[in-house]
Design an enzyme around this catalytic site. Sequence first.
Site, PDB file in Angstrom:
ATOM      1  N   LEU A 167      12.431  58.327 -28.133  1.00  0.00           N
ATOM      2  CA  LEU A 167      11.233  58.881 -28.516  1.00  0.00           C
ATOM      3  C   LEU A 167       9.665  58.172 -28.083  1.00  0.00           C
ATOM      4  O   LEU A 167       9.217  59.362 -28.115  1.00  0.00           O
ATOM      5  CB  LEU A 167      11.074  58.529 -29.910  1.00  0.00           C
ATOM      6  CG  LEU A 167      12.405  59.592 -30.516  1.00  0.00           C
ATOM      7  CD1 LEU A 167      12.316  59.067 -32.215  1.00  0.00           C
ATOM      8  CD2 LEU A 167      11.294  60.976 -30.739  1.00  0.00           C
TER       9      LEU A 167
ATOM     10  N   ALA B 133      12.840  49.469 -33.401  1.00  0.00           N
ATOM     11  CA  ALA B 133      14.568  50.174 -33.887  1.00  0.00           C
ATOM     12  C   ALA B 133      15.106  50.934 -32.185  1.00  0.00           C
ATOM     13  O   ALA B 133      13.831  51.445 -31.624  1.00  0.00           O
ATOM     14  CB  ALA B 133      14.108  50.793 -34.716  1.00  0.00           C
ATOM     15  N   PHE B 134      15.955  50.627 -32.158  1.00  0.00           N
ATOM     16  CA  PHE B 134      16.745  51.633 -30.792  1.00  0.00           C
ATOM     17  C   PHE B 134      16.191  53.002 -30.653  1.00  0.00           C
ATOM     18  O   PHE B 134      16.554  53.492 -29.392  1.00  0.00           O
ATOM     19  CB  PHE B 134      17.946  51.869 -30.828  1.00  0.00           C
ATOM     20  CG  PHE B 134      18.578  53.175 -31.112  1.00  0.00           C
ATOM     21  CD1 PHE B 134      19.169  53.014 -32.852  1.00  0.00           C
ATOM     22  CD2 PHE B 134      19.338  54.170 -30.504  1.00  0.00           C
ATOM     23  CE1 PHE B 134      19.673  54.235 -33.160  1.00  0.00           C
ATOM     24  CE2 PHE B 134      19.701  54.502 -30.838  1.00  0.00           C
ATOM     25  CZ  PHE B 134      19.764  55.269 -32.275  1.00  0.00           C
ATOM     26  N   LYS B 135      15.663  53.702 -32.142  1.00  0.00           N
ATOM     27  CA  LYS B 135      15.064  55.116 -31.654  1.00  0.00           C
ATOM     28  C   LYS B 135      14.076  55.059 -30.231  1.00  0.00           C
ATOM     29  O   LYS B 135      13.280  56.353 -29.866  1.00  0.00           O
ATOM     30  CB  LYS B 135      14.491  55.990 -32.767  1.00  0.00           C
ATOM     31  CG  LYS B 135      16.249  55.512 -33.438  1.00  0.00           C
ATOM     32  CD  LYS B 135      15.968  56.482 -34.872  1.00  0.00           C
ATOM     33  CE  LYS B 135      17.045  56.600 -35.220  1.00  0.00           C
ATOM     34  NZ  LYS B 135      18.159  55.593 -35.903  1.00  0.00           N
ATOM     35  N   ASP B 136      13.166  54.086 -29.860  1.00  0.00           N
ATOM     36  CA  ASP B 136      12.340  54.232 -29.527  1.00  0.00           C
ATOM     37  C   ASP B 136      13.239  54.608 -27.823  1.00  0.00           C
ATOM     38  O   ASP B 136      12.232  55.261 -27.067  1.00  0.00           O
ATOM     39  CB  ASP B 136      11.726  52.719 -29.125  1.00  0.00           C
ATOM     40  CG  ASP B 136      11.020  52.271 -30.502  1.00  0.00           C
ATOM     41  OD1 ASP B 136       9.787  52.929 -30.481  1.00  0.00           O
ATOM     42  OD2 ASP B 136      10.573  51.595 -30.487  1.00  0.00           O
TER      43      ASP B 136
END
Length: 481
Positions: free
Chosen positions: A110, A104-107
């Site tokens: 994060l 997911a794009f949160k990588d």
Amino acid sequence: MEYRSTRGNEQKVSAAKAITTGLAPDGGLYVPCEFPKMQADLSGLTYEQTAVEVLKLFLTDYAPEFLADAAQKAYGSFGGGAGKTVQTDGCGTFLELWHGPTCAFKDYALQLMPHLLVEGKKMLHDERLTHILVATSGDTGKAALAGYAGLDGIRISVFYPQDGTSRIQELQMVTQTGENVGVYAVKGNFDDAQSGVKRAFGNKALAEELAKNGAYLSSANSINWGRLAPQIVYYFYCYEQLVGQGAVTRGQAVDFCVPTGNFGDILAGWYAKQMGLPVGRLICASNENDVLTEFLSTGVYNARRPFYKTESPSMDILVSSNLERLLYHVTGDAAQVKAWMEQLAKEGHYEVGPEVLAEIQKTFACASVDAAGAAKEIARVYHEANYLMDPHTAVACAAARERAGENLCVVLSTASPYKFPVSVLSALEQAVPQDEFSALEQLEKYSGLPAPEALKSLKNAPVRFDRTIEKEEILTVARGE
Ligand SMILES: *Cc1c(COP(=O)(O)O)cnc(C)c1O
């Protein structure tokens, strides 16, 4: 570069201070005092090199060599897929942001922010233990675990609603390795987990007790500047690819359509525009939880509305925290922003005047798309262009079509379709197996697109965490017991 709070004239702070602190002491969010202009030539740079060029303008207290090393560590695990921009045959252009380790794009944020936090603490001679508490409805929890696992001076505890995530999302979390991680199912829904975490943050006695033991609590969610800054990078990188592919000529404006929840991803695009990237419009796409569509159309922010649990859960949000940053930048009036936010907390709504709305509407457009509309879009794009989307991306894809203007519009694709195989299969009107791994295999067989190994291998990964707790027990976990 210095940072100040959206809610007052607090002392200005360095990037390291803003990132290690998270929320400003007055409850506001840290914002940069100016918008640096991008002057470097980014053509031909790798994703990691582009990241350094963008980040060094904002994180001026960090050494460029450190940033280069951190970018390498963060994006080296994307298998060369960082910022991949795909043009389909007649169904638009997608910026695929799900080639990171958790799909997911949160990588993007994060995988990098943990390095910024550890280095920031070093620069500030802060030797305390940072205990990161995360309430998650799915994607943030795993991305944060993957980013913080194994880092010195950090402990991370993740709380997710029992029965509130997909089985794949749950397995992603409970199989996480590392000595400094903890994962807990909380009895109740996402709000129960979130309110339990907020209570821990607001507990003065707990803060004092932790301070005595040389520890403090911190958060990994997108109120932290360290999560926003890395997201600016892919707008620049995408634009360079479009120029390279001949899709636009340099200087030509490009629109971006973003599936939106907490307003972090889309706001990063707005920062890119302030830095000089030729961004035309930013289209804010919402699902049935259309609080932002209403705000961007009328200037009324009204959180007093039903909460819908949808097929695009990462956009199920009624209080979109990062909008506060935009309001501050547009008005330049911290006292006004503070008054609006206090009214929102107390009464559940606020309204900006016509001038502020008009200023925002110069750049932001919006549309909301319901589950049926998103499902139809998944099927349409698959059948017309042989391109597979997840339900979040589908919301944005349909919104982009609804709001199409003259510019090329890039749809931000925020999750792998294999994170939501059940929704995607049923959108394609295929029989849906009960078990999520069978659904994943079924989707793989049907589409011929290989599923990410990180998701497939979950089936046999050992489960390390199986504790279900009451929401009151979050406090006990926060205490470190
Ligand atoms: C978090 C998330 C979003 C929403 O992003 P915001 O920055 O909160 O607006 C959209 N899609 C997916 C898949 C997400 O995980």
